[in-house]
Design a protein around this motif. Structure first.
Motif, PDB file in Angstrom:
ATOM      1  N   ILE A 166       0.863  -1.097   0.056  1.00 22.29           N
ATOM      2  CA  ILE A 166      -0.067  -0.150   0.155  1.00 22.29           C
ATOM      3  C   ILE A 166       0.750   1.191  -0.009  1.00 22.29           C
ATOM      4  CG2 ILE A 166      -1.952   1.260   1.251  1.00 22.29           C
ATOM      5  CD1 ILE A 166      -2.855  -1.490   2.147  1.00 22.29           C
ATOM      6  N   LEU A 167       1.956   1.177   0.966  1.00 15.01           N
ATOM      7  CA  LEU A 167       2.687   2.613   1.117  1.00 15.01           C
ATOM      8  C   LEU A 167       3.549   2.933  -0.219  1.00 15.01           C
ATOM      9  CD1 LEU A 167       3.690   4.922   2.647  1.00 15.01           C
ATOM     10  CD2 LEU A 167       5.472   3.522   3.660  1.00 15.01           C
ATOM     11  N   GLY A 168       4.122   1.871  -0.720  1.00 19.14           N
ATOM     12  CA  GLY A 168       5.054   1.836  -1.968  1.00 19.14           C
ATOM     13  C   GLY A 168       4.154   2.282  -3.113  1.00 19.14           C
ATOM     14  N   GLY A 169       3.131   1.596  -3.404  1.00 20.29           N
ATOM     15  CA  GLY A 169       2.035   1.765  -4.298  1.00 20.29           C
ATOM     16  C   GLY A 169       1.598   3.350  -4.541  1.00 20.29           C
TER      17      GLY A 169
ATOM     18  N   ALA B 154       0.911   8.568  -6.216  1.00 22.50           N
ATOM     19  CA  ALA B 154       0.798  10.150  -5.925  1.00 22.50           C
ATOM     20  C   ALA B 154       1.961  10.951  -6.824  1.00 22.50           C
ATOM     21  CB  ALA B 154       0.993  10.063  -4.503  1.00 22.50           C
ATOM     22  N   ASN B 155       3.054  10.283  -6.952  1.00 17.90           N
ATOM     23  CA  ASN B 155       4.035  11.084  -7.727  1.00 17.90           C
ATOM     24  C   ASN B 155       4.022  11.011  -9.261  1.00 17.90           C
ATOM     25  OD1 ASN B 155       5.556  12.455  -5.573  1.00 17.90           O
ATOM     26  ND2 ASN B 155       5.707  10.242  -4.848  1.00 17.90           N
ATOM     27  N   GLY B 156       2.995  10.339  -9.823  1.00 14.97           N
ATOM     28  CA  GLY B 156       2.900  10.227 -11.074  1.00 14.97           C
ATOM     29  C   GLY B 156       3.750   9.355 -11.619  1.00 14.97           C
TER      30      GLY B 156
END
Length: 102
Positions: A22-25, A30-32
């Motif tokens: 979840i965090l990595g994805g 979020a950063n395109g």
């Protein structure tokens, strides 16, 4: 510490960070998807330095493939984890340039 070994440690740690569920994805999305581009470049540089130093290239090659395919949800998680492990193991094992064939 050689530049290739240092980059293997750094790219391996970054891949393992991106493998956090979840965090990595979320960071990538979020950063395109820019983190995947940055990782692709980092793996390419690591691969070139590894080739120059005649050390293991498998982690960097797998990292390049990961950067290209990591946008696929569960495959990306798995590939980040495997790439990170390969790179860290490669950094721990050290260079193989000292072993030459007769």
């Amino acid at each position: 510490m050689s530049p290739a070994k240092l980059l293997k440690w750094l790219t391996g740690a970054a891949e393992l960070f991106l493998a956090i569920p979840i965090l990595g994805g979320a960071i990538v999305i979020a950063n395109g998807y820019v983190p995947l581009t940055i990782m692709f470049i980092a793996h390419a540089v690591t691969l070139l330095l590894s080739m120059k130093e005649r050390s293991s290239k498998y982690g960097s090659v797998f990292g390049l493939l990961t950067s290209l395919l990591a946008w696929i949800p569960f495959l990306g998680w798995f590939m980040h984890a495997v790439a990170g492990i390969l790179l860290i193991v490669s950094a721990i094992r050290g260079e193989r340039s000292h072993y030459t064939r007769p």
